[in-house]
Design a protein around this motif. Structure first.
Motif: not given
Length: 119
Positions: A24-50
């Protein structure tokens, strides 16, 4: 604005491993949450981990015990170590960055990286 640059996707056989990175770069905040989502064909985007800036983590049940999320706050980078990959893990994986400023939530997304697991 926050820019997210992902790397590490690819093609792997079932049972194999991959490691995703997101810087990440730019307007970084000290307090934040970063995570990974995934989206398979024909499916909704879902949280993997944060992971929060305080290192609290959250995982989807489907990846618990196989995936590990971590971060390097000095580098503003989040990692997703994916082990014992299954064909059902095949998806586009998106990095997510979320911060709050005066009660307003700001959310940013990476461009996505393809993960394909062959059987």
């Amino acid at each position: 604005q926050v820019q997210l640059v992902e790397s590490g996707g690819g093609l792997v056989q079932a049972g194999g491993s991959l490691r995703l990175s997101c810087a990440a770069s730019g307007s970084i905040s000290t307090l934040n949450t970063m995570g990974w989502y995934r989206q398979a064909p024909g499916k909704q985007r879902e949280l993997v981990a944060a992971i929060t800036s305080g290192a609290s983590t959250n995982y989807a049940d489907s990846v618990k015990g196989r995936f590990t999320i971590s971060r390097d706050n000095a580098k503003n980078t989040v990692y997703l170590q994916m082990n014992s990959l299954k064909p059902e893990d095949t998806a586009v994986y998106y990095c997510n960055y979320r911060k709050q400023i005066f009660g307003t939530t700001y959310e940013y997304w990476g461009q996505g990286t393809q993960v394909t697991v062959s059987s």
